[in-house]
Design an enzyme around this catalytic site. Structure first.
Site, mmCIF file in Angstrom:
data_model
loop_
_atom_site.group_PDB
_atom_site.id
_atom_site.type_symbol
_atom_site.label_atom_id
_atom_site.label_comp_id
_atom_site.label_asym_id
_atom_site.label_seq_id
_atom_site.Cartn_x
_atom_site.Cartn_y
_atom_site.Cartn_z
ATOM 1 N N LYS A 12 34.810 41.395 10.752
ATOM 2 C CA LYS A 12 34.525 42.113 9.496
ATOM 3 C C LYS A 12 34.064 43.527 9.827
ATOM 4 O O LYS A 12 32.867 43.773 10.003
ATOM 5 C CB LYS A 12 33.465 41.340 8.697
ATOM 6 C CG LYS A 12 32.994 42.063 7.440
ATOM 7 C CD LYS A 12 32.273 41.132 6.498
ATOM 8 C CE LYS A 12 31.657 41.895 5.333
ATOM 9 N NZ LYS A 12 31.219 41.065 4.235
ATOM 10 N N LYS A 57 28.072 34.269 8.589
ATOM 11 C CA LYS A 57 28.142 35.722 8.788
ATOM 12 C C LYS A 57 26.885 36.250 9.482
ATOM 13 O O LYS A 57 25.780 35.758 9.226
ATOM 14 C CB LYS A 57 28.284 36.421 7.430
ATOM 15 C CG LYS A 57 28.345 37.948 7.559
ATOM 16 C CD LYS A 57 28.266 38.651 6.223
ATOM 17 C CE LYS A 57 26.987 39.454 6.128
ATOM 18 N NZ LYS A 57 26.939 40.328 4.943
ATOM 19 N N ARG A 101 19.678 35.022 -11.017
ATOM 20 C CA ARG A 101 20.528 35.205 -9.826
ATOM 21 C C ARG A 101 21.597 34.110 -9.799
ATOM 22 O O ARG A 101 22.763 34.363 -9.523
ATOM 23 C CB ARG A 101 19.679 35.165 -8.544
ATOM 24 C CG ARG A 101 18.733 36.356 -8.415
ATOM 25 C CD ARG A 101 18.151 36.478 -7.014
ATOM 26 N NE ARG A 101 17.156 35.467 -6.686
ATOM 27 C CZ ARG A 101 15.855 35.543 -6.953
ATOM 28 N NH1 ARG A 101 15.379 36.626 -7.561
ATOM 29 N NH2 ARG A 101 15.023 34.580 -6.599
HETATM 30 P P1 13P Z 1 29.800 45.557 0.874
HETATM 31 O O1 13P Z 1 31.268 45.212 0.661
HETATM 32 O O2 13P Z 1 29.073 45.815 -0.403
HETATM 33 O O3 13P Z 1 29.626 46.612 1.910
HETATM 34 O O4 13P Z 1 29.114 44.242 1.423
HETATM 35 C C1 13P Z 1 29.731 43.533 2.410
HETATM 36 C C2 13P Z 1 28.724 42.866 3.240
HETATM 37 O O5 13P Z 1 28.757 41.663 3.382
HETATM 38 C C3 13P Z 1 27.725 43.672 3.944
HETATM 39 O O6 13P Z 1 27.092 42.903 4.910
#
Ligand code: 13P
Length: 335
Positions: free
Chosen positions: A217, A134, A44
């Site tokens: 987002k 996030k 990873r």
């Molecule tokens: P994806 O762009 O693969 O949807 O992932 C973004 C993400 O951070 C989902 O929480």
């Protein structure tokens, strides 16, 4: 200008976007298994280290969202992963929610957890170098969903999270993801996404969040994956802008879309059109996971020691998306 606003603007400056490399160990294991690579901490780290030391980290990637395991990993005796990201000219960030669990009272839906002990965890991440964080709320569309309960409770959690993050001098990424799964129309996605985002801002304002110091987002406005009535990319872009224009307060500096299961090219093309038609003051960029990593992961899995080749594939995708974030991408730039 507030310090948090400066951080948000720097992450998204000059067409830069965010690399979402915050897959939990469970999700990363699925990704690695799908390309027949054993999911060990070393593997990873090897894949992620290749991405984080690629040239595009300096020109295209303004921030990287990490998972708890990765933010604590070192690449040598002297350099940790967040230090490497900073050295490359990007900002380290961290996913701080602990995942979406069954929502009591509406068991077909999810509520994101992780508020307990969050203040203490944030202090630790800040010390490790995190500049932003996030938290993802997740909603699915069907006849009766998302319910008022899920819209309300996820918005509340996103706001409490954001308040704690700003208290700890970091920029919260607020991610309400309305999933693509299902047969719903784009109009339905527009309606539900608008409701979800509006409720989030209602709660963020109630919780006294400095809106100049967040990044939103969201998902783009798409028809469901099983829908028979697909709309054109132009319509996706126009509906997405309309939704955000009507639902996001003008203080918010930037919007960084998730890719949500779109193919790499689709995610780039839609972002490009969004920027071509963008008549708002919001920066519209990307915070992609799969749409930035898929090809690189596939390439790497053929020979996990081929770092240079893997970086070339990743650099290309990052560059295409950074062009798209400025409305400067075209299909003939793809190789
Ligand atoms: P994806 O762009 O693969 O949807 O992932 C973004 C993400 O951070 C989902 O929480």
């Amino acid at each position: 200008m507030s310090e948090l606003n400066n951080i948000a603007l720097k992450i998204l400056e000059k067409g830069k976007g965010i690399l979402a490399a915050d897959e939990s160990t469970g999700t990363m294991t699925k990704r690695l298994n799908s390309v027949n690579v054993p999911s060990t901490p070393e593997n990873r780290l090897l894949f992620r280290h290749s991405l984080f030391s690629a040239a595009s980290m300096t020109d295209c990637i303004g921030g990287v969202i990490l998972y708890d395991e990765t933010i604590k990993q070192d690449i040598s005796k002297k350099i940790s992963i967040p230090e490497l990201i900073l050295k490359m000219g990007s900002a380290p960030g961290i996913k701080v929610d602990t995942g979406a669990k069954v929502l009591a009272g509406s068991p077909d839906e999810k509520i994101t957890e992780g508020l307990d002990g969050l203040r203490e965890r944030l202090k630790e991440y800040y010390k490790l170098g995190a500049k932003f964080t996030k938290w993802r709320g997740v909603y699915s569309i069907s006849e009766n969903y998302p319910s008022k309960l899920s819209i309300q409770s996820n918005a509340h959690a996103l706001a409490r999270y954001s308040a704690l993050v700003q208290e700890c001098y970091m920029v919260p990424i607020v991610e309400p993801e309305v999933l693509m799964d299902g047969g719903h129309s784009a109009e339905e996605c527009y309606k539900k996404t608008s409701e979800v985002i509006q409720k989030c801002f209602e709660e963020l304002i109630l919780h006294k969040i400095d809106l100049r110091g967040i990044i939103l987002k969201p998902n783009m406005i798409l028809s469901g994956i099983n829908s028979k009535n697909k709309i054109s990319n132009e319509e996706v872009a126009k509906l997405t802008i309309k939704c955000l224009k009507n639902s996001v307060p003008s203080e918010v500096p930037g919007i960084a879309f998730l890719s949500g299961g779109q193919s790499e090219i689709e995610a780039t093309e839609n972002l490009n059109l969004i920027n071509k038609y963008n008549d708002t003051n919001f920066i519209m960029s990307y915070s992609y996971g799969r749409a930035l990593q898929q090809s690189a992961l596939k390439y790497w899995s053929k020979d996990i020691q081929n770092i240079e080749g893997t970086q070339k594939v990743f650099n290309h995708r990052a560059k295409m998306n950074t062009l798209a974030a400025q409305g400067k991408w075209s299909k003939d730039l793809e190789i």
